[in-house]
Each structure stands twice: as C-alpha cells, then as structure tokens.
Design a protein around this motif. Structure first.
Motif, PDB file in Angstrom:
ATOM      1  N   LEU A 143       0.937  -1.184   0.046  1.00 21.72           N
ATOM      2  CA  LEU A 143       0.147  -0.069   0.032  1.00 21.72           C
ATOM      3  C   LEU A 143       0.722   1.195  -0.053  1.00 21.72           C
ATOM      4  N   GLY A 144       0.790   2.047  -1.195  1.00 20.93           N
ATOM      5  CA  GLY A 144       1.846   3.328  -1.086  1.00 20.93           C
ATOM      6  C   GLY A 144       1.758   3.625  -2.430  1.00 20.93           C
ATOM      7  N   ASP A 145       3.057   4.011  -2.857  1.00 18.99           N
ATOM      8  CA  ASP A 145       3.349   4.933  -4.001  1.00 18.99           C
ATOM      9  C   ASP A 145       4.294   3.904  -5.024  1.00 18.99           C
ATOM     10  N   SER A 146       5.099   4.426  -5.817  1.00 17.93           N
ATOM     11  CA  SER A 146       5.689   3.918  -6.904  1.00 17.93           C
ATOM     12  C   SER A 146       7.054   3.189  -6.350  1.00 17.93           C
ATOM     13  N   VAL A 147       7.442   3.548  -5.076  1.00 19.72           N
ATOM     14  CA  VAL A 147       8.460   2.880  -4.274  1.00 19.72           C
ATOM     15  C   VAL A 147       8.010   1.523  -3.791  1.00 19.72           C
ATOM     16  N   ASN A 150       7.588  -0.779  -6.699  1.00 17.18           N
ATOM     17  CA  ASN A 150       9.227  -1.108  -7.004  1.00 17.18           C
ATOM     18  C   ASN A 150       9.424  -2.256  -6.073  1.00 17.18           C
ATOM     19  N   HIS A 151       9.128  -2.308  -4.722  1.00 19.59           N
ATOM     20  CA  HIS A 151       9.535  -3.376  -3.791  1.00 19.59           C
ATOM     21  C   HIS A 151       8.642  -4.576  -4.247  1.00 19.59           C
ATOM     22  N   MET A 152       7.497  -4.351  -4.525  1.00 18.95           N
ATOM     23  CA  MET A 152       6.612  -5.785  -5.052  1.00 18.95           C
ATOM     24  C   MET A 152       7.367  -6.129  -6.267  1.00 18.95           C
ATOM     25  N   ILE A 234      -0.194  -6.560   5.279  1.00 19.65           N
ATOM     26  CA  ILE A 234      -0.120  -4.969   4.305  1.00 19.65           C
ATOM     27  C   ILE A 234       1.142  -4.600   4.865  1.00 19.65           C
ATOM     28  N   ILE A 235       1.727  -4.058   3.651  1.00 17.52           N
ATOM     29  CA  ILE A 235       2.990  -3.261   3.769  1.00 17.52           C
ATOM     30  C   ILE A 235       2.648  -1.774   3.423  1.00 17.52           C
ATOM     31  N   ILE A 236       2.514  -1.038   4.374  1.00 16.73           N
ATOM     32  CA  ILE A 236       2.397   0.426   4.088  1.00 16.73           C
ATOM     33  C   ILE A 236       3.452   1.415   4.159  1.00 16.73           C
ATOM     34  N   SER A 237       3.423   2.185   3.136  1.00 19.09           N
ATOM     35  CA  SER A 237       4.511   3.141   3.050  1.00 19.09           C
ATOM     36  C   SER A 237       4.072   4.469   2.402  1.00 19.09           C
ATOM     37  N   ALA A 238       4.919   5.506   2.379  1.00 22.78           N
ATOM     38  CA  ALA A 238       4.544   6.850   1.702  1.00 22.78           C
ATOM     39  C   ALA A 238       5.887   7.784   1.909  1.00 22.78           C
ATOM     40  N   GLY A 239       5.943   9.001   1.036  1.00 27.12           N
ATOM     41  CA  GLY A 239       7.293   9.690   1.265  1.00 27.12           C
ATOM     42  C   GLY A 239       7.278  10.752   0.248  1.00 27.12           C
ATOM     43  N   HIS A 240       7.663  10.386  -1.235  1.00 28.27           N
ATOM     44  CA  HIS A 240       8.189  11.108  -1.891  1.00 28.27           C
ATOM     45  C   HIS A 240       6.960  12.033  -2.507  1.00 28.27           C
ATOM     46  N   TRP A 241       5.800  11.638  -2.274  1.00 27.83           N
ATOM     47  CA  TRP A 241       4.568  12.771  -2.871  1.00 27.83           C
ATOM     48  C   TRP A 241       4.372  13.777  -2.057  1.00 27.83           C
ATOM     49  N   PHE A 242       4.864  13.656  -1.084  1.00 23.55           N
ATOM     50  CA  PHE A 242       4.692  14.991  -0.131  1.00 23.55           C
ATOM     51  C   PHE A 242       5.535  16.067  -0.214  1.00 23.55           C
ATOM     52  N   PHE A 243       6.600  15.705  -1.040  1.00 25.82           N
ATOM     53  CA  PHE A 243       7.381  16.936  -1.342  1.00 25.82           C
ATOM     54  C   PHE A 243       6.607  17.865  -2.601  1.00 25.82           C
ATOM     55  N   ARG A 244       5.554  17.572  -3.049  1.00 22.74           N
ATOM     56  CA  ARG A 244       5.035  18.229  -4.132  1.00 22.74           C
ATOM     57  C   ARG A 244       4.014  19.282  -3.582  1.00 22.74           C
ATOM     58  N   PRO A 245       3.738  20.233  -4.431  1.00 18.38           N
ATOM     59  CA  PRO A 245       2.728  21.277  -3.779  1.00 18.38           C
ATOM     60  C   PRO A 245       1.303  20.500  -3.332  1.00 18.38           C
ATOM     61  N   ILE A 246       0.844  20.887  -2.243  1.00 16.16           N
ATOM     62  CA  ILE A 246      -0.296  20.522  -1.412  1.00 16.16           C
ATOM     63  C   ILE A 246      -1.170  21.316  -0.844  1.00 16.16           C
ATOM     64  N   CYS A 396      17.029   0.596  -8.827  1.00 20.90           N
ATOM     65  CA  CYS A 396      17.524  -0.656 -10.046  1.00 20.90           C
ATOM     66  C   CYS A 396      17.079  -1.974  -9.613  1.00 20.90           C
ATOM     67  N   LEU A 397      16.526  -2.721 -10.586  1.00 20.44           N
ATOM     68  CA  LEU A 397      16.168  -3.992 -10.479  1.00 20.44           C
ATOM     69  C   LEU A 397      17.064  -5.020 -11.402  1.00 20.44           C
ATOM     70  N   PRO A 398      17.749  -5.930 -10.835  1.00 16.17           N
ATOM     71  CA  PRO A 398      17.994  -6.083  -9.542  1.00 16.17           C
ATOM     72  C   PRO A 398      19.200  -5.038  -8.959  1.00 16.17           C
ATOM     73  N   GLY A 399      18.878  -5.067  -7.702  1.00 17.64           N
ATOM     74  CA  GLY A 399      19.605  -3.943  -6.716  1.00 17.64           C
ATOM     75  C   GLY A 399      19.276  -3.970  -5.277  1.00 17.64           C
ATOM     76  N   PRO A 400      19.760  -2.587  -4.425  1.00  9.90           N
ATOM     77  CA  PRO A 400      19.757  -2.719  -3.260  1.00  9.90           C
ATOM     78  C   PRO A 400      18.243  -3.111  -2.447  1.00  9.90           C
ATOM     79  N   ILE A 401      17.117  -2.756  -3.361  1.00 15.13           N
ATOM     80  CA  ILE A 401      15.833  -2.828  -2.954  1.00 15.13           C
ATOM     81  C   ILE A 401      15.583  -4.568  -2.570  1.00 15.13           C
ATOM     82  N   ASP A 402      16.291  -5.254  -3.227  1.00 15.01           N
ATOM     83  CA  ASP A 402      16.237  -6.747  -2.958  1.00 15.01           C
ATOM     84  C   ASP A 402      16.447  -7.153  -1.720  1.00 15.01           C
TER      85      ASP A 402
END
Length: 426
Positions: A143-147, A150-152, A234-246, A396-402
């Motif tokens: 549950l979250g954004d593009s990261v 990326n993890h999935m 459920i794996i919940i995360s969020a972050g980078h979108w909060f740097f946008r104008p809101i 990157c896939l493969p990469g550190p996120i693995d």
C-alpha cells in the motif's frame, strides 16, 4: 565339526555385515543429499514434492524466539555479496523500463553485489522456497506509491525463480496489479495510494510534480480501505509525493497548503500533512473490525540527488555504498522518519489492545547508505538524457531494494513477537 560350525558362523557374520551395509549406506546417502539440498534451497528450480515436504517441516519447526535474540536487524553495515544478483532482467518479466538498469547498459555492476549485515547477528539471504511455503494460502498487499510498487516487483522477481506468477489483475493499470502463485495459492497486490488519504489532483493538466493536490487529511483513501480485508499482510509506506505542492482540507474545509508560495495562505510544514496522513491511515485500519491481518510499516527511503534537485540537474552517480561514518540522517529525511516512527508507535500500542499486529520494516538509515542503487540516467534510452531528469528516487532491479525482502522474510518468520523500536533521539 567345531571348525565347520565356526566357518558357518563367520560366513553368516559376513552376510549380516553386507546386509547391514546395504541398508545403512543408502540411508547415509539420503541424509547427505537432504543436507545438501537444505543448503541450496535459495533460487533454484521449483521444489519437488519431497522438497516441499522438507520445507513444510522446516516451517513448522521455526522457533521465533530463537530467531529474534533481541537483535536489532536494522543497525549494521553493507558488506560485499559476490553471489548476487539472484535474477536478471531476462529472468524477470515485471521490471519496468525506468528501473531496468541492465537493459539500458549501466556500465558498473558493483551496486548489485552487497548485502546487509546487522551488527549483532546475521540476516539470511532471501530464500524464495521458504518464503512461499510460509505464505501458502495467504495474500500480501503493498500500500503506497511507486517505491512500494518497486518493492513488490523486486519480490516477484525473487519468487519467480521458483514459480512464475499469473497476472490476475482486474485492471491494466500498473498501479493496481495482482499476481497469483498458483502452486502456493499466494497472491501479491499493489494498492496505489501515494498519500494514503483521499486525494484530488486540482490541476490534472499541470506539469508533473507541480500540480496542486488536495489532501483530505481526515479521510482515508476508500480504494485501499475497501480492499484490505482480503489480505493477510499489508506493507504500508509513503513519502516522496509529500514534497509536491499540496492543499490541505479537514472536515471538507480548506486549511492551508504546502509549497504553495501564495500570499495570505497558511503554509504548513512538510511533516504536518505526513503525520496526519499516517495517523488517518492507521486509524482506518484500527477501526476496521473485519481486518485481521498484520501491518508492516516500511519507513521512508531517502532520495540521493546531488548537485541539484530532480528538475535542476541533480544526479546520483556514486558507485558504492556509504559506510556508517560517511552519512548522517538529518534535515527533512530525519523529520519524516521521526514523524513516521511516532505515529507507528502509537498505532502499535492501540493495535495491541485490539489484537492487531503492527510491525516495523525500518529501511531509512540503511537505504540512506545506498546512493549507488538508483537508475540515474540508466532507466531510459540515452537519447532522452537531455530531456528527462535523472531518477534518484526509485531503485534498479536487481539492486539494493532486493535486500528489503531479506528483512521481510525474517519478520514473517518471527511473526507473533514484538519488534523492538529503536530510540528516536531528540
């Protein structure tokens, strides 16, 4: 007569010895093969029925208390791992173009050859066979954004070395994908919700990253809220979108904004919206009595732009991880991390009263140490390098996120026991 009897006795003894050897040697050989198989379970072909039986026995004998040993998995360092990677862009079909650093010929490969080593214990490399046995007949949603997506995709790539999943999505949108591992009756899904709460693009035709999103901070995103009952994890995360104008709303009334740069409008801090989004999301989960699963909060993974931000020439060109003395969690990254942790601790406390398990995947500090793992300009054809900004957010896939899946498996193995929360400091 005695000599003849003696000869018969010796002959009988030799026959018994041969019979014993015929019985014991195959048993020794079978035991040796079984031990060797157990040492080589990771990322081989799909297990045979005998292998499945062995793994099922291993799952049943896991002792969570023996595994935990009160070790802080998240304090440690990156060490070389010459055996990695465990898949390629040819063996995994879910890698998106902008994370396919192999396809776009990133010249160095060292970023793929590290693993995380906790200070006081060991973190085993992800074992796809064991993971699939543990999650047999279960389901997991990111549950979250593009990261989160990326993890999935990283997890799918690792599991695909055992079995290729079937796309059972109801949508062609990559933000709402579902994958099913038929042999194990295990389902993976991404539930796209970059803000976790109800969000509205107030300028859908605006420039990417510059349009004003309206966030209803006291209302969870109903799309994911309506679906979480279907999942065991459920794996919940969020972050980078909060740097946008809101623009912020509460009780459907305008409150103020972030990065608006408009006179006479109340400007809120970065953590104001972030805190309220997690608080509302956790409250929605806690109040949903039909949800009985386990919630993992994955902490914010910092970006690594140097020389400017993403739209002003910033890039990430380092070729190795930082060590523990080279980088410090500070500034906005620290603010977001502390905010997440504070809201998580409160949700975990309330969840315990309700019988809900909240667990921590603390990725912030260890991923702060991986400036080498982003696509940079190797997520698109070279002809677009002067047009598109470098990607120092995704991995990157493969990469550190693995490595995140090393932690995930270890956490699922220890299910049912509390995860110690590190001190937040001042």
């Amino acid at each position: 007569m005695e000599q003849q009897h003696s000869n018969k006795t010796q002959q009988k003894s030799r026959i018994n010895t041969k019979i014993a050897l015929q019985i014991t040697l195959p048993l020794i050989l079978f035991a040796t093969i079984s031990i060797q198989l157990s040492k080589n379970l990771c990322f081989k072909k799909a297990p045979t029925p005998t292998m499945n039986l062995y793994l099922e026995q291993q799952v049943k004998t896991i002792n969570p208390r023996a595994i935990i040993k009160r070790c802080d998995l998240f304090s440690g360092q990156w060490i070389p791992n010459p055996d990695a990677p465990y898949y390629t862009n040819n063996s995994c079909g879910v890698i998106q173009e902008h994370q396919n650093c192999m396809k776009f010929e990133r010249p160095d490969i060292g970023f793929m050859k590290w693993r995380w080593k906790p200070n006081d214990c060991d973190l085993p490399i992800f074992n796809a066979n064991l993971f699939l046995e543990i999650v047999r007949n279960k389901s997991l949603a990111f549950l979250g954004d593009s990261v989160a997506r990326n993890h999935m995709q990283s997890l799918i790539c690792l599991l695909s070395q055992v079995e290729s999943p079937t796309d059972v999505s109801n949508s062609k949108d990559d933000n709402f994908k579902r994958w099913h591992f038929e042999t194990y009756n295990f389902t993976l899904a991404i539930l796209w919700s970059p803000y976790l709460v109800k969000a509205q693009d107030n300028d859908p035709n605006g420039k990417t990253g510059k349009s004003f999103y309206g966030l209803y901070l006291d209302e969870p995103d109903e799309v994911w809220k309506a679906q979480i009952d279907e999942f065991n994890y459920i794996i919940i995360s969020a972050g980078h979108w909060f740097f946008r104008p809101i623009i912020y709303y509460e009780n459907r009334h305008f409150m103020g904004c972030r990065y608006c740069e408009i006179d006479n409008l109340t400007e809120y801090s970065l953590t104001f919206g972030y805190r309220n989004a997690f608080r509302t999301a956790f409250r929605a989960i806690l109040e949903k009595e039909s949800f009985k699963g386990t919630v993992y909060m994955r902490t914010f993974a910092p970006a690594h732009f140097e020389g400017g931000d993403w739209e002003h020439g910033g890039d990430c060109t380092r070729k190795r991880p930082y060590n523990t003395t080279e980088v410090t969690l500070e500034g906005e990254n620290l603010d977001l991390y502390k905010t997440q942790m504070e809201e998580f601790k409160e949700a975990q406390k309330l969840g315990a009263k309700r019988g809900l398990r909240f667990r921590l995947l603390d990725m912030t500090q260890l991923m702060l140490m991986r400036p080498d793992g982003h696509p940079s300009k190797y997520g698109r054809p070279a002809k677009y390098n002067d047009i598109w900004p470098s990607d120092c957010v995704h991995w990157c896939l493969p990469g550190p996120i693995d490595s995140w899946n090393d932690f995930l498996l270890e956490m699922i193995k220890t299910e049912g026991f509390d995860t110690e929360i590190p001190s937040l400091g001042k």
